[in-house]
Design a protein around this motif. Structure first.
Motif, mmCIF file in Angstrom:
data_model
loop_
_atom_site.group_PDB
_atom_site.id
_atom_site.type_symbol
_atom_site.label_atom_id
_atom_site.label_comp_id
_atom_site.label_asym_id
_atom_site.label_seq_id
_atom_site.Cartn_x
_atom_site.Cartn_y
_atom_site.Cartn_z
ATOM 1 N N VAL A 19 0.544 -1.291 0.170
ATOM 2 C CA VAL A 19 -0.063 0.121 0.584
ATOM 3 C C VAL A 19 1.175 1.023 -0.462
ATOM 4 C CG1 VAL A 19 -1.880 1.726 1.064
ATOM 5 C CG2 VAL A 19 -2.117 -1.390 0.591
ATOM 6 N N LEU A 20 1.626 1.661 0.913
ATOM 7 C CA LEU A 20 2.721 2.350 0.725
ATOM 8 C C LEU A 20 3.488 2.476 -0.501
ATOM 9 C CD1 LEU A 20 4.492 5.064 2.564
ATOM 10 C CD2 LEU A 20 6.479 3.137 3.270
ATOM 11 N N VAL A 21 4.252 1.681 -1.110
ATOM 12 C CA VAL A 21 3.987 1.804 -2.421
ATOM 13 C C VAL A 21 3.476 2.359 -2.919
ATOM 14 C CG1 VAL A 21 5.214 0.784 -4.799
ATOM 15 C CG2 VAL A 21 6.280 0.041 -2.106
ATOM 16 N N GLY A 22 2.148 2.201 -3.608
ATOM 17 C CA GLY A 22 0.839 2.858 -3.793
ATOM 18 C C GLY A 22 1.160 4.452 -3.483
ATOM 19 N N PHE A 23 1.085 4.478 -2.621
ATOM 20 C CA PHE A 23 0.742 5.686 -2.095
ATOM 21 C C PHE A 23 2.533 6.491 -2.619
ATOM 22 C CE2 PHE A 23 2.366 9.289 0.914
ATOM 23 C CZ PHE A 23 0.779 9.905 0.811
ATOM 24 N N MET A 24 3.343 6.226 -2.637
ATOM 25 C CA MET A 24 4.427 6.608 -3.188
ATOM 26 C C MET A 24 4.422 7.486 -4.700
ATOM 27 S SD MET A 24 6.544 7.304 -0.343
ATOM 28 C CE MET A 24 8.343 7.895 -1.042
ATOM 29 N N ILE A 25 3.845 5.915 -5.717
ATOM 30 C CA ILE A 25 3.960 6.096 -6.641
ATOM 31 C C ILE A 25 2.909 6.989 -7.157
ATOM 32 C CG2 ILE A 25 3.122 5.268 -9.178
ATOM 33 C CD1 ILE A 25 4.137 2.396 -7.880
ATOM 34 N N TYR A 26 1.457 7.264 -6.203
ATOM 35 C CA TYR A 26 0.540 8.523 -6.482
ATOM 36 C C TYR A 26 1.059 10.298 -6.111
ATOM 37 C CZ TYR A 26 -3.472 11.488 -5.480
ATOM 38 O OH TYR A 26 -5.018 11.685 -5.130
ATOM 39 N N GLU A 27 1.774 9.954 -5.272
ATOM 40 C CA GLU A 27 2.355 11.647 -4.889
ATOM 41 C C GLU A 27 3.770 11.493 -5.120
ATOM 42 O OE1 GLU A 27 1.908 13.397 -2.171
ATOM 43 O OE2 GLU A 27 -0.043 12.470 -1.811
ATOM 44 N N LEU A 28 4.094 11.067 -7.080
ATOM 45 C CA LEU A 28 5.389 11.202 -7.609
ATOM 46 C C LEU A 28 5.515 12.645 -7.437
ATOM 47 C CD1 LEU A 28 5.809 7.997 -10.137
ATOM 48 C CD2 LEU A 28 7.309 8.500 -8.705
ATOM 49 N N ASP A 29 4.194 13.828 -7.763
ATOM 50 C CA ASP A 29 4.526 15.138 -8.351
ATOM 51 C C ASP A 29 4.354 16.238 -7.331
ATOM 52 O OD1 ASP A 29 4.329 14.468 -10.858
ATOM 53 O OD2 ASP A 29 2.480 13.667 -11.080
ATOM 54 N N ALA A 30 4.868 14.522 -6.135
ATOM 55 C CA ALA A 30 4.465 16.454 -4.762
ATOM 56 C C ALA A 30 6.016 17.119 -4.479
ATOM 57 C CB ALA A 30 4.454 15.453 -3.071
ATOM 58 N N ASP A 31 6.249 18.033 -4.242
ATOM 59 C CA ASP A 31 7.552 19.116 -3.898
ATOM 60 C C ASP A 31 8.385 18.520 -2.940
ATOM 61 O OD1 ASP A 31 7.021 19.313 -0.869
ATOM 62 O OD2 ASP A 31 5.456 20.842 -0.968
ATOM 63 N N ASP A 32 9.136 18.999 -2.938
ATOM 64 C CA ASP A 32 10.927 18.266 -2.920
ATOM 65 C C ASP A 32 10.498 18.178 -1.281
ATOM 66 O OD1 ASP A 32 11.895 18.147 -5.247
ATOM 67 O OD2 ASP A 32 13.169 20.102 -4.937
ATOM 68 N N LEU A 33 10.171 19.140 -0.254
ATOM 69 C CA LEU A 33 10.475 19.041 0.522
ATOM 70 C C LEU A 33 8.804 17.447 1.382
ATOM 71 C CD1 LEU A 33 11.252 19.649 3.899
ATOM 72 C CD2 LEU A 33 8.431 21.146 3.504
ATOM 73 N N ARG A 34 7.991 18.050 1.127
ATOM 74 C CA ARG A 34 7.580 16.755 1.033
ATOM 75 C C ARG A 34 7.437 15.178 0.393
ATOM 76 N NH1 ARG A 34 1.851 15.266 2.467
ATOM 77 N NH2 ARG A 34 0.941 13.269 1.460
ATOM 78 N N TRP A 35 8.515 14.944 -0.826
ATOM 79 C CA TRP A 35 9.082 13.471 -1.369
ATOM 80 C C TRP A 35 9.979 13.412 -0.145
ATOM 81 C CZ3 TRP A 35 7.271 9.829 -3.979
ATOM 82 C CH2 TRP A 35 8.555 8.799 -4.338
#
Length: 133
Positions: A19-35
């Protein structure tokens, strides 16, 4: 062998990691600090997930190796018992011992014959290989 609690716990950890891997894929466009923060969190969870996967897969591999070792041990035990029994018989037929000489003579072998020398040689080998038998 893993305990009854460890197997379901490992499976839950691996499912949550997926699930976390899926969430990380979903958040690929997050800003640098969040990523960066997500990547730091991901690294910690990843270590736990790999430990759970290692426990699951390692226990199945170890179980197969243990079963194979037990089978080989049973075979070797039977062979060793046969070898000890043979050694006892060879020692009993030793013409240099009082009981062995009379047994060979009853079979028609003379104490100075080649059969008696061969029996003595076999008894010596049996004593060397199986001193306690």
């Amino acid at each position: 062998m893993l305990s009854r609690l460890a197997v379901p716990a490992s499976l839950v950890v691996l499912a949550l990691f997926a699930v976390l891997v899926g969430f990380m894929i979903y958040e690929l466009d997050a800003d640098d600090l969040r990523w960066t923060r997500l990547a730091w969190l991901f690294a910690g969870v990843e270590a736990i997930a790999f430990a759970a996967a290692g426990a699951l897969f390692g226990s199945s591999v170890q179980r197969a190796r243990a079963e194979r070792a037990e089978k080989e041990a049973d075979t070797n035990k039977k062979d060793a018992e046969g070898g000890r029994a043979l050694a006892r018989h060879l020692k009993a037929d030793d013409p240099t011992s009082p009981a062995g000489g009379s047994r060979l003579e009853a079979l028609g072998a003379r104490p100075d014959s080649g059969a008696a020398a061969l029996a003595a040689h076999h008894a010596d080998l049996a004593r060397q290989l199986f001193p306690d038998a």
